[in-house]
Design a protein around this motif. Sequence first.
Motif, mmCIF file in Angstrom:
data_model
loop_
_atom_site.group_PDB
_atom_site.id
_atom_site.type_symbol
_atom_site.label_atom_id
_atom_site.label_comp_id
_atom_site.label_asym_id
_atom_site.label_seq_id
_atom_site.Cartn_x
_atom_site.Cartn_y
_atom_site.Cartn_z
ATOM 1 N N GLY A 1 0.782 -1.228 0.000
ATOM 2 C CA GLY A 1 0.000 0.000 0.000
ATOM 3 C C GLY A 1 0.810 1.272 0.000
ATOM 4 O O GLY A 1 0.242 2.367 -0.027
ATOM 5 N N ASP B 1 -6.062 0.494 5.492
ATOM 6 C CA ASP B 1 -5.918 -0.933 5.198
ATOM 7 C C ASP B 1 -5.144 -1.694 6.269
ATOM 8 O O ASP B 1 -5.069 -2.924 6.216
ATOM 9 C CB ASP B 1 -5.217 -1.124 3.847
ATOM 10 C CG ASP B 1 -6.072 -0.681 2.674
ATOM 11 O OD1 ASP B 1 -7.266 -1.038 2.654
ATOM 12 O OD2 ASP B 1 -5.555 0.023 1.788
ATOM 13 N N ALA C 1 -0.214 -3.350 5.801
ATOM 14 C CA ALA C 1 -0.660 -2.348 4.838
ATOM 15 C C ALA C 1 -0.808 -1.036 5.593
ATOM 16 O O ALA C 1 -0.918 -1.022 6.819
ATOM 17 C CB ALA C 1 -1.978 -2.757 4.187
#
Length: 301
Positions: A200, A233, A229
């Motif tokens: 991410g 997330d 992440a």
Amino acid sequence: MGTFITCAVTGGADTVSRHPRIPVTPREIADAAISAAKAGAAIVHLHARDPQTGQQSRDPELFAEIVSLIRDSNTDVIINVSCGMAGDLVLTETPEKELAGPGTDLLGPIERLQHLDRLCRDPKLKPEICTLDCGSMNFGDGDLVYLAPGTYLRPMAKHIRSLGIKPELEVFELGHLAFVKKMFAEGLLEGAPLIQFCLGIPGGAPAEPFVLDAFKQLAPAESTWSAFAIGRDELRFVPLAVGQGGNVRVGLEDNLYLDKGVFADNDTLVERAVGLIRGMGGSVLSASETRQKLGLEKPRA
């Protein structure tokens, strides 16, 4: 087998202005690490910050103070020190005149490990783990490039091995993971790999379940791996990683919020991860159990 939790307590990004409780001073960082350990983190991942500016620092004495405070607390936690510094190239808008602009921080491979050398001079301060970012990449879509070419990673891996520290191999895209396998084939790394899947980060692999699966498939079969992440997330990826047989990382380095509009603290993020793991029927490993899993020795008092 159980899952271990790593807590990345402060990071090096410019988050001080975005969160009222980012740990900055050595005491604040150490206290955050201790609280995270008490909440269930087996490993704490450490950066240092300049107490005056709040910005990331690679001052070896700051690292020494942080680790000393944690160890003096008699908190049983595995220390994982960041080595992802001194690789920042900030490009200018006029490369024909000057390539590197303000914010650039570049050192050679062994110079990037000066803080490790300092910590290893005192057996009490020697970390069990340190990170090794296994490749170069764009950070975001602007002018920042992190430089970690193979000609740097090879001597860094050798030096880390000579210090007797286990590297946590940070991979931000699949090419980094391929280079991890190459370093093992060349004999630069030894033992069962410890790999961190970093998802991410703008410029790297996206935080998607199929990407996590691809990383797992490409990793050496004997690897112990963890995944995280960033941002919203972070907590979503805890059950995803555990479901794939991995371990997890949370903390304010990667995410500032516990819920929408609610600032997190390191211990509350760890507590949330513990709840998610146990809610799946899993167990959370202690620092002692994680040392056994990773083949680490407990540091001398």
